[in-house]
Design a protein around this motif. Structure first.
Motif, short mmCIF file in Angstrom:
data_model
loop_
_atom_site.label_atom_id
_atom_site.label_comp_id
_atom_site.label_asym_id
_atom_site.label_seq_id
_atom_site.Cartn_x
_atom_site.Cartn_y
_atom_site.Cartn_z
N VAL A 284 0.84 -1.20 0.00
CA VAL A 284 0.00 0.00 0.00
C VAL A 284 0.87 1.25 0.00
O VAL A 284 0.62 2.21 -0.74
N LEU A 337 -4.79 -2.83 6.27
CA LEU A 337 -5.05 -2.00 5.09
C LEU A 337 -5.42 -0.57 5.48
O LEU A 337 -4.93 0.39 4.88
N LEU A 341 -3.19 2.76 4.74
CA LEU A 341 -3.74 3.93 4.04
C LEU A 341 -3.39 5.20 4.79
O LEU A 341 -2.91 6.19 4.21
#
Length: 505
Positions: A284, A337, A341
């Motif tokens: 990510v 996740l 972010l």
């Protein structure tokens, strides 16, 4: 790689949670304390020479770590490895500057940062693969061919350069005060769960550490050639940004330290599976960090720097739902996740805002200070939250076993559990019903302690976001956040190398 191997090292050499913390933090202690000194040594003796010395020293100490016969010697060799890291880390950027002409410097540094990010993702996976088929010692042995190749490349490709500018003095006194000051505080926090605050070794170490670190700050403010430029902290964005760095990277380090231990020692994950569990963070970051940097370059970093840590902290709070038997897809992956972010929104902007808070001529030392703050943040947060985790585990274990009579082997198993903290103790020789009760109580205590640790780490990250939202001002000097995508996690921003963004028209 070492973080993934900590449970295996503990099973091989013992030491419990305190030993695992020391193996991780002995390296961070010397690296964080001496990284600024390493940069000044490059200025004095030449970056090529210091870089080669650091790379060679890293290889030698890696071999010593692989051969360590006890937890104590491994900790000592890890501290020496941190000294080598403090020589090679700051000089690596200078070596790129010396090797590439100015027109090629930006792409070279960008490539270096990208590969640093990729290496961060591959490290846990390679460690997991090694630990599935071989001893933890091979995670250090694998450094040796890389070191040999790097030394050959230095000899063949890196030009020797004469030290620039006037010959500065080496700040040996400042370095010693910093190492001893931080070392005293770290030692007290790691050993406190075992010895208690009433122990002279703990209270004395803490007091001595605080006094020595205060003396370090006083000395740095008065010496003519300090390794830590305190005058840079007069800039609002530089000061606030480094405080946010302290909170954000502290929470980040604590999260991955305790999550890796929990997944292996409590949830029963293999080393490879635990390495795969944290892989989404690197992916990510690699995909989104520069994109958010471009947005911040357009709209200003302040609200991104405030909102990013809040999102990351929310992701960490999602881990408070984990139980003994962890479902990765529903309990861990969404949290990783969301955390990633928030991290992607923050790190490039944070680095750019800090560097924009100092002049172009001071960007190199500003980046070095920020790098050192990020390393020290991980060191302090891991040991401080570790003390809380150990205390909570012990309290919870006693509560779950309250009123249950234990045989001498049962009491020995409980003592072992408190040393290990997160995980299941050995119950060999304990009567079956007692053994079952101790294992179940240890599992519940591990869940309670992990939740406390992650909760505090998430609050630390959230506090960093609030500090950024309130304290950061959108900078007047242009520093491209898009070119700082690695933050202090990998590589270095172009600004630190003198590849400055053009001034606004």
């Amino acid at each position: 790689m070492v973080s993934v191997a900590l449970p295996s090292i503990q099973r091989s050499l013992g030491g419990g949670l305190a030993g695992q913390q020391w193996v991780s933090n002995a390296y961070l202690l010397t690296l964080g304390s001496l990284i600024l000194l390493g940069g000044s040594l490059g200025d004095i003796f030449g970056e090529r020479r210091v870089f080669a010395l650091g790379v060679g020293g890293f290889g030698v100490t890696s071999l010593l770590c692989a051969l360590a016969p006890s937890i104590g010697t491994l900790i000592a060799f890890r501290a020496l490895q941190g000294v080598a890291g403090a020589l090679l880390t700051p000089s690596s950027l200078a070596v790129i500057i010396a090797t590439f002409p100015e027109k090629e410097r930006g792409p070279a540094i960008g490539t270096w940062t990208a590969w640093g990010t990729i290496a961060g993702a591959l490290g846990p996976l390679i460690a997991g693969l090694i630990l599935d088929v071989a001893s933890w010692r091979w995670i250090f042995v694998i450094n040796l061919p890389l070191v040999i190749a790097c030394l050959w490349l230095i000899r063949k490709a890196v030009p020797a350069t004469a030290p620039a500018g006037r010959r500065r003095r080496v700040d040996v006194v400042g370095a010693l005060l910093c190492v001893l000051g931080l070392g005293g505080v770290v030692s007290a926090l790691i050993e406190q769960p075992r010895l208690g605050w009433s122990s002279a070794a703990v209270s004395g170490s803490l007091a001595a550490g605080l006094i020595l670190f205060a003396a370090f700050l006083v000395f740095e403010s008065r010496t003519s050639d300090p390794m830590l430029r305190l005058d840079l902290f007069k800039s609002r964005n530089f000061s606030v940004g480094n405080i946010e760095t302290l909170a954000l990277y502290g929470g980040l380090s604590a999260l991955f330290f305790f999550l890796t231990l929990y997944l292996q020692q409590v949830a029963g994950y293999s080393p490879l599976k635990s390495g795969l569990a944290v892989l989404p963070e690197s992916l990510v970051m690699f995909a989104l960090s520069s994109r958010f940097g471009a947005l911040a370059d357009r709209f200003g970093p302040r609200w991104f720097m405030g909102g990013g840590p809040l999102i990351a902290g929310a992701g960490m709070l999602m881990l408070l739902t984990v139980e003994v038997h962890v479902n990765y897809v529903t309990e861990v992956l969404p949290a990783i996740l969301l955390f990633s972010l928030g991290l992607s929104i923050t790190v490039a902007l944070l680095t750019a805002a800090i560097l924009a808070g100092v002049s172009q001529d001071e960007a190199g030392i500003g980046s070095a200070i920020n790098n050192a703050v990020a390393r020290v943040a991980g060191l302090i947060a891991t040991v401080a939250i570790g003390a809380l985790v150990a205390a909570q585990f012990s309290s919870s274990l006693d509560r779950h076993l309250a009123g249950r009579p234990l045989t001498p082997p049962g009491r020995a198993a409980v003592t072992h559990a408190k040393q290990l903290t997160l995980g299941r103790p050995s119950v060999a020789g304990v009567p079956p019903r007692q053994a079952t009760a101790i294992v179940v109580a240890s599992e519940r205590a591990s869940v309670d302690a992990f939740r406390w640790g992650i909760g505090v780490a998430s609050l630390l990250v959230i506090a960093g976001g609030l500090i950024g939202a309130v304290g950061i001002r959108n900078p007047r000097r242009a520093v491209k956040a898009e070119q700082c995508s690695g933050g202090q996690l990998a590589g270095a921003p172009l600004e630190a190398a003198g590849v400055h963004a053009p001034a606004p028209a």
